[in-house]
Write an enzyme that holds these catalytic residues in place. Structure first.
Site, short mmCIF file in Angstrom:
data_model
loop_
_atom_site.label_atom_id
_atom_site.label_comp_id
_atom_site.label_asym_id
_atom_site.label_seq_id
_atom_site.Cartn_x
_atom_site.Cartn_y
_atom_site.Cartn_z
N ASP A 296 5.20 61.72 -75.37
CA ASP A 296 5.56 60.40 -74.86
C ASP A 296 6.88 60.48 -74.09
OD1 ASP A 296 4.92 57.63 -74.66
OD2 ASP A 296 6.59 57.23 -76.02
N MET A 325 -10.94 43.02 -64.89
CA MET A 325 -9.80 43.88 -64.62
C MET A 325 -8.74 43.17 -63.78
SD MET A 325 -10.55 46.38 -66.41
CE MET A 325 -9.29 47.57 -66.04
N ASP A 344 -9.75 36.30 -54.84
CA ASP A 344 -11.17 36.53 -55.10
C ASP A 344 -11.95 35.80 -54.02
OD1 ASP A 344 -12.61 37.56 -58.00
OD2 ASP A 344 -13.89 36.53 -56.54
N VAL A 402 -15.81 44.59 -57.21
CA VAL A 402 -16.97 45.26 -57.82
C VAL A 402 -17.03 46.75 -57.48
CG1 VAL A 402 -18.51 43.31 -58.15
CG2 VAL A 402 -18.29 44.33 -55.88
N GLU A 403 -17.61 47.53 -58.39
CA GLU A 403 -17.63 49.00 -58.25
C GLU A 403 -18.73 49.40 -57.25
OE1 GLU A 403 -15.42 50.92 -59.30
OE2 GLU A 403 -16.21 52.89 -59.80
N LYS A 408 -15.90 48.03 -51.49
CA LYS A 408 -14.49 48.45 -51.62
C LYS A 408 -13.96 48.91 -50.26
CE LYS A 408 -14.26 49.81 -56.53
NZ LYS A 408 -13.44 48.74 -57.10
N SER A 430 -13.21 52.99 -61.19
CA SER A 430 -13.28 53.90 -62.34
C SER A 430 -14.07 55.15 -62.02
CB SER A 430 -13.85 53.18 -63.57
OG SER A 430 -14.78 52.22 -63.21
N HIS A 451 -5.72 53.38 -61.94
CA HIS A 451 -6.82 53.11 -62.85
C HIS A 451 -6.31 52.56 -64.19
CE1 HIS A 451 -10.43 54.81 -65.30
NE2 HIS A 451 -10.62 53.56 -64.99
N ASN A 454 -9.50 48.83 -69.97
CA ASN A 454 -9.89 47.51 -70.44
C ASN A 454 -9.75 47.40 -71.97
OD1 ASN A 454 -11.11 44.98 -70.55
ND2 ASN A 454 -13.19 45.80 -70.45
N GLU A 463 -3.92 55.58 -65.12
CA GLU A 463 -4.04 56.84 -64.39
C GLU A 463 -3.66 56.56 -62.94
OE1 GLU A 463 -7.51 59.76 -65.59
OE2 GLU A 463 -8.28 57.73 -65.59
N ASN A 501 -12.24 59.55 -67.88
CA ASN A 501 -13.70 59.42 -67.88
C ASN A 501 -14.38 60.78 -67.71
OD1 ASN A 501 -13.88 56.73 -68.42
ND2 ASN A 501 -13.80 56.13 -66.27
N TYR A 659 -3.63 57.24 -75.29
CA TYR A 659 -3.37 55.92 -74.71
C TYR A 659 -4.60 55.31 -74.01
CZ TYR A 659 1.70 56.20 -75.46
OH TYR A 659 2.94 56.25 -76.02
N1 LIG Z 1 -14.47 46.64 -66.73
C1 LIG Z 1 -13.93 47.78 -67.09
O1 LIG Z 1 -13.96 48.20 -68.24
C2 LIG Z 1 -13.20 48.60 -66.05
C3 LIG Z 1 -12.26 49.54 -66.45
C4 LIG Z 1 -11.55 50.26 -65.48
C5 LIG Z 1 -11.83 50.03 -64.14
N2 LIG Z 1 -12.78 49.13 -63.79
C6 LIG Z 1 -13.03 48.94 -62.35
O2 LIG Z 1 -12.38 47.75 -61.92
C7 LIG Z 1 -13.10 47.14 -60.87
C8 LIG Z 1 -13.44 45.71 -61.24
O3 LIG Z 1 -14.21 45.71 -62.41
P1 LIG Z 1 -14.42 44.41 -63.29
O4 LIG Z 1 -15.01 44.86 -64.58
O5 LIG Z 1 -13.18 43.61 -63.29
O6 LIG Z 1 -15.52 43.64 -62.45
P2 LIG Z 1 -15.88 42.12 -62.45
O7 LIG Z 1 -17.29 42.04 -61.98
O8 LIG Z 1 -15.50 41.45 -63.70
O9 LIG Z 1 -14.93 41.52 -61.32
C9 LIG Z 1 -15.06 41.80 -59.97
C10 LIG Z 1 -14.48 40.60 -59.20
O10 LIG Z 1 -14.37 40.96 -57.84
C11 LIG Z 1 -14.69 39.82 -57.09
N3 LIG Z 1 -15.01 40.22 -55.74
C12 LIG Z 1 -16.15 40.75 -55.26
N4 LIG Z 1 -16.02 41.00 -53.94
C13 LIG Z 1 -14.76 40.61 -53.60
C14 LIG Z 1 -14.05 40.60 -52.38
N5 LIG Z 1 -14.59 41.00 -51.25
N6 LIG Z 1 -12.77 40.15 -52.39
C15 LIG Z 1 -12.22 39.72 -53.53
N7 LIG Z 1 -12.88 39.68 -54.71
C16 LIG Z 1 -14.12 40.12 -54.73
C17 LIG Z 1 -15.81 39.16 -57.86
O11 LIG Z 1 -15.96 37.79 -57.50
C18 LIG Z 1 -15.36 39.34 -59.28
O12 LIG Z 1 -14.57 38.26 -59.70
C19 LIG Z 1 -14.32 48.02 -60.65
O13 LIG Z 1 -14.02 48.93 -59.62
C20 LIG Z 1 -14.47 48.75 -61.98
O14 LIG Z 1 -15.12 49.98 -61.85
C21 LIG Z 1 -13.46 48.40 -64.70
#
Ligand SMILES: NC(=O)c1ccc[n+]([C@@H]2O[C@H](COP(=O)([O-])OP(=O)(O)OC[C@H]3O[C@@H](n4cnc5c(N)ncnc54)[C@H](O)[C@@H]3O)[C@@H](O)[C@H]2O)c1
Length: 720
Positions: A296, A325, A344, A402-403, A408, A430, A451, A454, A463, A501, A659
């Site tokens: 740490d 997130m 958003d 969204v992923e 993106k 992720s 990164h 959650n 990260e 991951n 962590y």
């Molecule tokens: N959920 C997890 O455990 C986790 C952990 C680490 C990383 N992530 C990554 O974080 C990112 C978000 O994941 P999440 O779980 O929060 O998803 P989520 O679906 O809860 O949220 C995504 C949000 O993005 C918004 N969105 C979509 N297109 C958009 C745009 N053009 N402009 C602005 N907003 C837009 C959606 O309306 C939604 O509110 C992803 O890349 C995911 O891989 C997720």
């Protein structure tokens, strides 16, 4: 001057008062071997000074003494237990010799007096603190117990029950709390500390205070009747057994030691403390927990350095996406004082993001950890928006939409066109390669991964993913921003799954294979939770991560590492996914989630999951085999990440999983676990399963490491 060393000095002031001052060359006072030598010399000098009438112990720093030098522990503790008993006795003897000086002594405590620092104060007859004082015996957090007389003196000063509470929790107490139990005799304003301590000492010298009577109980058996002793210690042991559990032996060894020592005088009690300390120093838990403390420090040190190096300060941030997130990131940034715009495309998502942040804050207010004003301030720091306009002046943007690489890509290009030339753009993806996403932006040097895990407000890890073209300044600024958000950042290089991951999915693959062979997933969860110590077993963790997310990630990983992380045929995870059993998020995965009559959450193994997995017969696996089949793939992949330079050091590799995944702290992280098992033993264990696939096959580098007898913690293993 009676004595002048590098850390300690003793000076004869007016009225026969000797000021024994701790003022080390470094930034803090601590007990290392050199300081002990000087401590002995100070005692001898005081004894030789016929004019000395009393001793005032002070610090020349903003903290009194922060404790023992932990960096010396791991090498010292390699010695046999008997040698350690002698080693710690030679240290506790010095505290005894100080306590036995035939004149009154007082500690003037400012700032931290922890561990050995607290024990120094306890060895004095009187202790006066200023309002900045914070006192405690945190040794249990390192898997140890106090070794410089703390277990002997504290119970005799504040009573066994208070002492056990202090030492078994390892908490730090502020001055008023310390005074309430009797650790401090008085608390004063910082500017009055010296004067008040001198007055108290002069009163003792003049006989107005009976310092000999004050000292006496510390030299004798504890004042407890046999009935009181049974009641006190049984209650303490019951509480400790329930809280600490079998993986953390320190608090129980400590309370047993205090109990055994209760009827003894100081010499007898101290001998028991010496033995108890040496016994704990030899445990794997102590090695692991000390290792974690040091790891740490490595992370904190790197973050601090990044903070100094960063040329771009982050005064305003922006997050794209107000989902799980994005909402969490906005909350965390705002909470730690960096205003943030949360954008958003959907109004409803913004509402949800804000409601989530308000929910976390309300809980803190209800628990008394925050007032309504601060809550309003945090919420005011989040600016919800449906357009890019309000983020033109953001210093850092975190993309958390969204992923989907296409979405993106579009969003990243759009935002880059809006923010200033020197703004940094990051992605919270992720799974998607940072270098791939970098193709969508023009200023590739100002782009990297950030990164979060959650739930963002709870998980300490971030990260920071360096792409091929990311500049050092960008990495430094993002590390500094993560640290400002109260997180522990680790810089990793880009690869599928990044670090955490990437090593988690081979572990899940081990689980899937085992279940396919007939293991009951609940039995696997039980072993990995109860015996190995994970907060959640793999089936439960998959449900929490989301079966859909896990299935998607498996695809990404198998594309990235086609020979090693091959897609598993009839993978139980894919079978659940195909039937829309997405885990906790839709109430059904390996387990069914619901609520009982009182509204409390329930989790029961799902019959449907068994049917979908479709094993004709179940097969029992021994706990050792379950652990080996899951942990070998994870540890092997961690080693590959070190060899490929994905993660820089063993310390960071360990902390990343502690962590980011909740790796059991008493095991110290994957590399500490590997070295505790023994690299050679681990290889022998892995070789037994090598036929099961590449994830079980150890690297040539690990074989070399075993041959050379070196440690991952002291070797740069990067080969790529
Ligand atoms: N959920 C997890 O455990 C986790 C952990 C680490 C990383 N992530 C990554 O974080 C990112 C978000 O994941 P999440 O779980 O929060 O998803 P989520 O679906 O809860 O949220 C995504 C949000 O993005 C918004 N969105 C979509 N297109 C958009 C745009 N053009 N402009 C602005 N907003 C837009 C959606 O309306 C939604 O509110 C992803 O890349 C995911 O891989 C997720």
């Amino acid at each position: 001057m009676l004595f002048q060393g590098k850390s300690l000095s003793a000076e004869l002031l007016a009225d026969g008062i000797v000021e024994f001052k701790f003022d080390a060359e470094g930034s803090v006072n601590k007990f290392d071997q050199a300081t002990f030598e000087e401590y002995r010399a100070v005692i001898a000098a005081i004894k030789d000074c016929s004019d000395a009438k009393g001793v005032l112990v002070t610090s020349g720093k903003s903290a009194f003494i922060v404790g023992a030098d932990i960096t010396e522990f791991l090498s010292t503790f390699k010695q046999p237990e008997e040698t350690l008993v002698e080693w710690v006795k030679s240290a506790s003897d010095v505290f005894d010799a100080f306590e036995d000086l035939e004149l009154p002594t007082i500690a003037a405590v400012n700032g931290f007096a922890l561990g050995g620092g607290c024990e120094m104060a306890l060895a004095c007859d009187y202790r006066i603190g200023d309002t900045t004082a914070q006192i405690g015996l945190p040794e249990v957090k390192l898997g140890l117990m106090p070794g410089f007389g703390g277990t002997v003196r504290l119970p005799r000063i504040v009573g066994a029950d208070n002492a056990v509470e202090w030492m078994s929790t390892g908490k730090q107490y502020k001055a008023p709390q310390a005074m309430a139990v009797g650790v401090l005799d008085a608390v004063v304003a910082p500017e009055l500390l010296r004067e008040s301590a001198l007055k108290m000492l002069n009163d003792a010298i003049a006989g107005k205070l009976d310092w000999k009577a004050k000292r006496q109980p510390k030299l004798e058996a504890l004042k407890l009747s046999p009935v009181e002793a049974v009641m006190t210690f049984n209650t303490c042991k019951g509480m400790i057994a329930a809280k600490a559990g079998k993986h953390y032996p320190a608090p129980m060894v400590m309370v047993n030691t205090i109990e055994a020592a209760a009827g003894q005088d100081r010499a007898g009690a101290m001998a028991l403390e010496n033995q108890g300390f040496a016994k704990l120093a030899k445990t794997d838990a102590a090695t692991a927990q000390i290792g974690l403390f040091m790891a740490d420090q490595v992370i904190k040190g790197k973050a601090k350095k990044a903070g100094k190096m960063a040329t771009k300060a982050v005064n305003k941030a922006a997050v794209l996406g107000a989902g799980i997130m994005g909402g969490g990131i906005a909350y965390q940034s705002a909470y730690k004082g960096t205003p943030i715009v949360m954008k958003d495309i959907a109004d409803s998502a913004l509402d949800l993001g804000l409601t989530t942040a308000a929910g976390i804050l309300t809980k803190q207010v209800e628990r008394g950890r925050m007032n309504a004003k601060k809550m309003a301030g945090v919420l005011n720091n989040i600016t919800p928006s449906l357009s890019y306009d309000s983020m033109k002046d953001a210093d850092v943007v975190v993309e958390a939409v969204v992923e989907n690489p296409k979405v993106k890509g579009i969003v990243l290009a759009e935002v880059e066109g809006v923010v200033a030339e020197d703004a940094i753009v990051t992605s919270n993806t992720s799974t998607i390669s940072i270098d791939l996403l970098a193709q969508s932006v023009k200023r590739k040097d100002k782009f990297c991964g950030m990164h979060f895990f959650n739930p963002v407000h709870k998980m300490p890890l971030v990260e920071v993913i360096r792409g091929k073209e990311t500049s050092d300044e960008t990495v430094a600024a993002v590390v500094a921003y993560a640290a400002k958000m109260g997180k522990s950042p680790i810089v990793v290089n880009d690869c599928p799954g990044f670090y955490v991951n990437r090593v988690l999915f081979p572990y899940f693959a081990g689980f899937s294979h085992l279940v396919k062979e007939g293991a009951d997933f609940t039995a696997v969860d039980k072993v990995m939770e109860k015996q190995f110590g994970w907060p959640m077993g793999p089936a439960y963790l998959l449900d929490v991560v989301g079966i859909d997310t896990a299935d998607h990630c498996t695809g990404v990983m198998s594309a990235g590492f086609p020979t090693r992380m091959t897609k598993i045929e009839n993978d139980p995870v894919s079978k659940l996914y195909a039937e829309e059993r997405y885990g906790q998020k839709n109430g059904k995965g390996f387990y069914d989630y619901g609520k009982d009559k009182r509204g409390r959450p329930t989790k029961v193994p799902a019959q449907t999951a068994y049917e979908l997995i479709g094993n004709a017969e179940s097969k029992d696996f021994a706990a050792d085999e379950i652990i080996a089949r899951l942990m070998i793939p994870m540890v092997n992949e961690v080693v590959r990440c070190l060899e490929e330079g994905i993660v820089d050091t063993a310390a960071e590799a360990d902390m990343g999983l502690i962590y980011g995944l909740g790796f059991p702290p008493f095991r110290g992280g994957p590399i500490r676990y590997l070295e505790t098992v023994g690299i050679e033993n681990f290889i022998a264990m892995a070789d037994k399963y090598a036929h099961l696939g590449e994830i079980y096959q150890v690297t040539d580098g690990m074989r070399e490491m075993a041959k050379s007898g070196k440690s991952y913690f002291f070797t740069d293993v990067k080969t790529a």
